[in-house]
Design an enzyme around this catalytic site. Sequence first.
Site, PDB file in Angstrom:
ATOM      1  N   HIS A  67      38.117   1.961  53.539  1.00 43.85           N
ATOM      2  CA  HIS A  67      37.361   3.215  53.569  1.00 43.85           C
ATOM      3  C   HIS A  67      37.042   3.701  52.160  1.00 43.85           C
ATOM      4  CE1 HIS A  67      37.975   4.730  57.949  1.00 43.85           C
ATOM      5  NE2 HIS A  67      37.931   3.407  57.908  1.00 43.85           N
ATOM      6  N   ASP A  68      37.966   3.486  51.229  1.00 38.57           N
ATOM      7  CA  ASP A  68      37.717   3.879  49.850  1.00 38.57           C
ATOM      8  C   ASP A  68      36.578   3.063  49.251  1.00 38.57           C
ATOM      9  OD1 ASP A  68      38.234   5.149  47.294  1.00 38.57           O
ATOM     10  OD2 ASP A  68      39.143   3.258  46.682  1.00 38.57           O
ATOM     11  N   VAL A  71      32.777   3.805  50.089  1.00 38.41           N
ATOM     12  CA  VAL A  71      32.156   5.029  49.560  1.00 38.41           C
ATOM     13  C   VAL A  71      32.408   5.079  48.054  1.00 38.41           C
ATOM     14  CG1 VAL A  71      32.069   7.546  49.695  1.00 38.41           C
ATOM     15  CG2 VAL A  71      32.617   6.201  51.745  1.00 38.41           C
ATOM     16  N   GLY A  73      32.404   2.806  45.909  1.00 39.59           N
ATOM     17  CA  GLY A  73      33.157   1.682  45.367  1.00 39.59           C
ATOM     18  C   GLY A  73      34.648   1.954  45.413  1.00 39.59           C
ATOM     19  N   ASP A  75      37.300   3.287  44.035  1.00 38.73           N
ATOM     20  CA  ASP A  75      37.635   4.214  42.950  1.00 38.73           C
ATOM     21  C   ASP A  75      38.711   5.229  43.318  1.00 38.73           C
ATOM     22  OD1 ASP A  75      36.276   5.838  44.722  1.00 38.73           O
ATOM     23  OD2 ASP A  75      34.973   6.750  43.202  1.00 38.73           O
ATOM     24  N   GLU A  90      36.363  13.347  50.859  1.00 33.71           N
ATOM     25  CA  GLU A  90      36.269  12.198  51.775  1.00 33.71           C
ATOM     26  C   GLU A  90      37.420  12.197  52.778  1.00 33.71           C
ATOM     27  OE1 GLU A  90      35.903   8.406  49.722  1.00 33.71           O
ATOM     28  OE2 GLU A  90      34.739   9.375  48.148  1.00 33.71           O
ATOM     29  N   PRO A 164      30.882   2.685  58.155  1.00 26.14           N
ATOM     30  CA  PRO A 164      30.280   2.216  59.404  1.00 26.14           C
ATOM     31  C   PRO A 164      30.972   2.811  60.630  1.00 26.14           C
ATOM     32  CG  PRO A 164      30.630   0.394  57.894  1.00 26.14           C
ATOM     33  CD  PRO A 164      31.335   1.581  57.309  1.00 26.14           C
TER      34      PRO A 164
END
Length: 201
Positions: A67-68, A71, A73, A75, A90, A164
């Site tokens: 998940h990181d 979105v 990249g 980071d 997020e 997604p």
Amino acid sequence: MAAATLVLVMLVVTVGVAVAMAEGGKLWQGYYEQSCPRAEQIVKHYVERHVPHAPSVAATLIRTHFHDCFVRGCDASVLLNATTGGGEAEKDATPNLTLRGFAFLDRVKALLEQECPGVVSCADILALASRDAVGVIGGPFWRVPTGRRDGRVSIKQEALDQIPAPTMNFTDLLTSFRAKGLDLADLVWLSGNNSHQLPSI
């Protein structure tokens, strides 16, 4: 290891490679050899000591890493909390509400801060801990180039827009993956036998 976890592992490896290429090769093996020589050893030791007591942490870390990376990249922006007076992060987006393992990562970060204050990024900690946790439960090993920089921006809407969704059709999924530098093969790895539906990530 569950099939869903295995395909997630393959996706994370692919995403990591795509991000490394996008950053112009700034990531490399042994990035911390001079600045914090024991960094990867500390992460691995902590993971090997604690994950056997809670094996589900491995899938949790892989899911958080996925998940990181999807979105902004890889980071660590998914680890940031909403700021007072600012918008939601997020972490507050619906796909991320079931993420776990934040306290686990905080403990690893604390150990590294004792060893080398301000050197090892949370993004690298998440990438390394995810890899090592999968290894502990009998999954595959993969090389993790390091040198990621931690993001300072985390926006809920970006996670909602970019991660997604299981309700996406094939065309939408492929478009989503291509936007991240991934292709049809990567989509197939992730979707597996779920009739173009994502596994529970």
